[in-house]
Design an enzyme around this catalytic site. Sequence first.
Site, short mmCIF file in Angstrom:
data_model
loop_
_atom_site.label_atom_id
_atom_site.label_comp_id
_atom_site.label_asym_id
_atom_site.label_seq_id
_atom_site.Cartn_x
_atom_site.Cartn_y
_atom_site.Cartn_z
N ASP A 42 1.84 3.49 1.27
CA ASP A 42 2.13 2.26 1.81
C ASP A 42 1.38 2.56 3.10
O ASP A 42 0.78 3.65 3.43
CB ASP A 42 3.46 2.29 2.35
CG ASP A 42 3.81 0.90 3.26
OD1 ASP A 42 3.46 -0.16 2.85
OD2 ASP A 42 5.19 0.32 3.57
N ASN A 78 5.96 -7.56 -4.07
CA ASN A 78 4.98 -8.04 -3.76
C ASN A 78 4.48 -9.38 -4.04
O ASN A 78 3.80 -9.68 -3.88
CB ASN A 78 4.32 -6.70 -3.87
CG ASN A 78 4.24 -5.94 -3.02
OD1 ASN A 78 3.75 -4.80 -3.61
ND2 ASN A 78 4.96 -5.59 -2.09
C1 IPE Z 1 6.72 -1.28 -1.49
O1 IPE Z 1 5.46 -1.35 -0.31
C2 IPE Z 1 5.14 -1.41 -2.53
C3 IPE Z 1 4.66 -0.26 -2.95
C4 IPE Z 1 3.82 0.21 -2.09
C5 IPE Z 1 3.61 -1.46 -4.31
P1 IPE Z 1 5.90 -3.04 0.67
O2 IPE Z 1 5.04 -2.32 2.07
O3 IPE Z 1 5.74 -3.37 -0.29
O4 IPE Z 1 7.43 -2.51 0.95
P2 IPE Z 1 8.07 -3.16 2.38
O5 IPE Z 1 7.80 -4.19 2.58
O6 IPE Z 1 7.68 -2.44 3.81
O7 IPE Z 1 9.69 -2.21 2.12
C1 IPE Z 2 0.96 -1.14 0.13
O1 IPE Z 2 0.21 -1.82 1.16
C2 IPE Z 2 -0.06 -1.76 -1.03
C3 IPE Z 2 0.82 -2.49 -1.47
C4 IPE Z 2 2.05 -3.04 -1.21
C5 IPE Z 2 0.14 -3.34 -2.66
P1 IPE Z 2 1.22 -2.74 1.94
O2 IPE Z 2 -0.37 -3.32 2.05
O3 IPE Z 2 2.20 -2.72 2.15
O4 IPE Z 2 0.61 -2.41 3.87
P2 IPE Z 2 1.53 -2.70 5.21
O5 IPE Z 2 2.26 -2.06 5.01
O6 IPE Z 2 1.58 -4.17 5.29
O7 IPE Z 2 0.83 -1.55 6.40
MG MG Z 3 3.72 -2.31 3.51
#
Ligand code: IPE
Ligand code: IPE
Ligand code: MG
Length: 242
Positions: free
Chosen positions: A21, A69
């Site tokens: 993340d 997502n």
């Molecule tokens: C969790 O991260 C999913 C992945 C790392 C693929 P998100 O960024 O989607 O989760 P939330 O929304 O912060 O809980």
């Molecule tokens: C994790 O990074 C990757 C996926 C969830 C696909 P994020 O895209 O959630 O990045 P932040 O959490 O918005 O910084």
């Molecule tokens: Mg995230």
Amino acid sequence: MSSKEKIDIAKLPQHIAIIMDGNGRWAKQKGKVRVFGHQNGVKAVKETIEAAAELGINFVTLYAFSTENWSRPKYEVDALMQLLVKTINSETKTLNKNNIRLLAIGDLESLPKNCKKELMEAINSTSQNTRTTLVLALSYSSKWEIIDAVKQISLKVKNNEISIDDIDQNLFSSFLNTSSIPDPELLIRTSGEYRISNFLLWQIAYSELYFTEKLWPDFRKEDLYEAIVDFQSRERRFGKTS
Ligand code: IPE
Ligand code: IPE
Ligand code: MG
């Protein structure tokens, strides 16, 4: 001294799961668009797999794309799917060279056709590799997986293939996407978020949780070593006394 030297090789976790993340925030800090963060997350993925394989970790599961997502803006979803295809395409050779097997969990039917095709080809091409298994969680969510297992089991009960009394933890686990994979002993989440976000809820019942402020694109081998050292300092009691 690198954290690597502090690792007790005799007490390695067999399976490490990672919620990767912070890509979007990493890009934002640099004044770039979110997709730039995803692109730069690939380096962290490679480092992590390489470090895990070198140490002799048997399974690494990476949460790459959640069911939730799909609700992101279309251009970001498209970019992530494209990046996935491109990365699988360019890295399959390396996986084979390093004797790493690829698996995937999640609702793979919901992936774009070309994405699923690349993925299946890579899974087939690496299926005989034995050093480490890399599990990609794609279009994955734990509640989806659990409901899917309940449906499969219900159908078997309805068709008299199993009786209700046969349903126990082992049987239930065998209907999950992770049936061939041991539960992770260690779960890592980057980016300073302290939540599970619908990842492996059943499987992490007794996992040790490790949270780091590092944003995923900055995650390197040393960060994995630090997480393992921390894991090895813990007492896993499983409800018993010390
Ligand atoms: C969790 O991260 C999913 C992945 C790392 C693929 P998100 O960024 O989607 O989760 P939330 O929304 O912060 O809980
Ligand atoms: C994790 O990074 C990757 C996926 C969830 C696909 P994020 O895209 O959630 O990045 P932040 O959490 O918005 O910084
Ligand atoms: Mg995230």
